[in-house]
Scaffold this motif. Structure first.
Motif, PDB file in Angstrom:
ATOM      1  N   SER A   1       0.829  -1.200   0.000  1.00 13.98           N
ATOM      2  CA  SER A   1       0.000   0.000   0.000  1.00 13.98           C
ATOM      3  C   SER A   1       0.868   1.256   0.000  1.00 13.98           C
ATOM      4  CB  SER A   1      -0.913   0.005   1.230  1.00 13.98           C
ATOM      5  OG  SER A   1      -1.716  -1.143   1.257  1.00 13.98           O
TER       6      SER A   1
ATOM      7  N   TRP B   1       2.272   1.648  -3.419  1.00 11.71           N
ATOM      8  CA  TRP B   1       1.190   2.119  -4.297  1.00 11.71           C
ATOM      9  C   TRP B   1       0.964   3.612  -4.126  1.00 11.71           C
ATOM     10  CZ3 TRP B   1      -3.587   3.267  -1.575  1.00 11.71           C
ATOM     11  CH2 TRP B   1      -4.599   3.758  -2.396  1.00 11.71           C
TER      12      TRP B   1
ATOM     13  N   LEU C   1      -6.910   2.542  -9.408  1.00 15.18           N
ATOM     14  CA  LEU C   1      -7.450   1.201  -9.148  1.00 15.18           C
ATOM     15  C   LEU C   1      -8.757   0.964  -9.893  1.00 15.18           C
ATOM     16  CD1 LEU C   1      -6.913   1.143  -5.269  1.00 15.18           C
ATOM     17  CD2 LEU C   1      -5.376   0.261  -7.034  1.00 15.18           C
TER      18      LEU C   1
ATOM     19  N   GLU D   1      -4.693  -6.897  -8.093  1.00  6.86           N
ATOM     20  CA  GLU D   1      -5.061  -6.923  -6.684  1.00  6.86           C
ATOM     21  C   GLU D   1      -5.145  -5.496  -6.160  1.00  6.86           C
ATOM     22  OE1 GLU D   1      -2.278  -9.206  -4.476  1.00  6.86           O
ATOM     23  OE2 GLU D   1      -2.916 -11.136  -5.310  1.00  6.86           O
ATOM     24  N   PHE D   2      -6.010  -5.298  -5.177  1.00  6.92           N
ATOM     25  CA  PHE D   2      -6.104  -4.002  -4.519  1.00  6.92           C
ATOM     26  C   PHE D   2      -5.101  -3.954  -3.370  1.00  6.92           C
ATOM     27  CE2 PHE D   2     -10.678  -4.265  -5.980  1.00  6.92           C
ATOM     28  CZ  PHE D   2     -10.513  -3.344  -7.012  1.00  6.92           C
TER      29      PHE D   2
ATOM     30  N   HIS E   1     -12.995  -3.496  -0.963  1.00  7.09           N
ATOM     31  CA  HIS E   1     -12.943  -4.207  -2.248  1.00  7.09           C
ATOM     32  C   HIS E   1     -14.268  -4.111  -3.003  1.00  7.09           C
ATOM     33  CE1 HIS E   1      -9.214  -6.940  -1.411  1.00  7.09           C
ATOM     34  NE2 HIS E   1      -8.977  -5.664  -1.219  1.00  7.09           N
TER      35      HIS E   1
ATOM     36  N   LEU F   1     -14.861  -0.621  -4.351  1.00  3.85           N
ATOM     37  CA  LEU F   1     -13.996  -0.301  -5.487  1.00  3.85           C
ATOM     38  C   LEU F   1     -14.468  -0.993  -6.760  1.00  3.85           C
ATOM     39  CD1 LEU F   1     -10.532  -0.538  -3.686  1.00  3.85           C
ATOM     40  CD2 LEU F   1     -11.583   1.544  -4.597  1.00  3.85           C
TER      41      LEU F   1
ATOM     42  N   ARG G   1     -15.549   0.915 -10.105  1.00  2.06           N
ATOM     43  CA  ARG G   1     -14.919   0.602 -11.394  1.00  2.06           C
ATOM     44  C   ARG G   1     -15.978   0.315 -12.455  1.00  2.06           C
ATOM     45  NH1 ARG G   1      -9.959  -3.311 -11.046  1.00  2.06           N
ATOM     46  NH2 ARG G   1     -11.533  -4.880 -10.525  1.00  2.06           N
TER      47      ARG G   1
END
Length: 311
Positions: free
Chosen positions: A83, A86, A108, A117-118, A126, A129, A133
């Protein structure tokens, strides 16, 4: 709850009828209604408790998650190095942490550059997101359809058809075509119907759309609605830029016009005097931007100290 009174009356009637007619069937129906009412009462109580506890849950959510992840990291049950890496990809001292976090979250949501993968720090987000998306993809695909519509109008010298009203109407028609009875959205499966509708809309004087136009529309859409398409990637980036601009506007709005919430000086809500958008596209992007802004704020409040220490 008073709204259940009619059910109770109906249940009592079943038992009275069962007693008068000595009917086991009506007795069973009455018992079934008892359990139905009890289940509804459980839900009523649960909803009531949620309404009462919601302000407390919202107010303590950041503190709870911060404490939870602190313990998980301290016990070596969670590694957030992925993280931190990222987040650092988007770190820029010239902008605010909220905007940096927003840019990181937007990365993302890309379908053209989909992540496998997040980050582990977003373990609780998750599902959120994935929905965001899908929302972004829908906006991108709709914009591609509108771009095709405008192109076909230019080719047929029907530029007068390109109005806000016609575009909004076309969007509604496309959404109706791609949404099934269960509310699921399927783009590639309905490209043929979309191509036909756009062709019809771009030249309404023709009762039956030109076959070559429909074929061109179908071929163009089947290619460009794929996330691997360069056109899709460019349109997606355009949508991301608009979302970022709206998030910046939201942040400025809250900084300049806020109402503190009692019990937590860090929590504020925007004034009710917000600008009303004029199109469904703006509503969709505005909704996405608002949700991303809230997620970015929450995420930074929980993990900001980890990202700052790692600089």
């Amino acid at each position: 709850a008073p709204m259940r009174d009619s059910w109770v009356d109906e249940m009592l009637t079943k038992f009275v009828e069962a007693d008068e007619s000595k009917s086991v069937l009506k007795l069973v129906e009455g018992l079934r209604m008892i359990f139905t009412i009890l289940e509804a009462m459980k839900l009523d109580v649960a909803n009531h408790q949620i309404r009462i506890l919601r302000p407390v849950l919202v107010e303590t959510a950041v503190e709870f998650e911060r404490d939870y992840f602190l313990q998980m990291i301290a016990r070596c049950k969670l590694d957030i190095s992925d993280s931190v890496k990222w987040f650092q990809q988007f770190n820029n001292s010239e902008t605010t942490p909220r905007i940096i976090t927003t840019q990181a979250i937007l990365s993302l949501l890309s379908c053209s550059k989909m992540v496998s993968e997040f980050p582990s720090s977003l373990a609780f987000d998750h599902a959120r997101l994935i929905v965001l998306r899908a929302n972004v993809r829908q906006v991108v695909c709709l914009q591609l359809c509108i771009a095709l519509f405008k192109q076909l109008c230019h080719q047929s010298n029907n530029n007068q058809l390109i109005t806000n009203e016609s575009i909004e109407s076309l969007k509604k028609e496309i959404l109706a075509l791609i949404t099934d009875e269960n509310g699921n959205v399927k783009w590639t499966r309905n490209i043929g119907a979309i191509a036909l509708q756009i062709s019809r809309r771009s030249n309404p004087l023709m009762i039956i759309p030109n076959e070559k136009t429909v074929e061109f529309a179908f071929s163009w859409l089947i290619k460009q609605t794929q996330p691997s398409s360069q056109v899709y990637s460019l349109m997606e980036q355009r949508v991301f830029n608009i979302i970022k601009e709206k998030v910046v506007d939201l942040e400025h709005e809250k900084l300049n016009n806020v109402m503190p919430v009692s019990g937590n000086g860090n929590v504020a809500v925007a004034s009710a005097t917000t600008t009303t958008t004029t199109t469904n596209e703006e509503d969709d992007i505005g909704s996405i931007a608002s949700r991303i802004s809230l997620l970015a704020k929450f995420h930074w409040n929980v993990f900001g100290s980890y990202y700052t220490v790692s600089e």
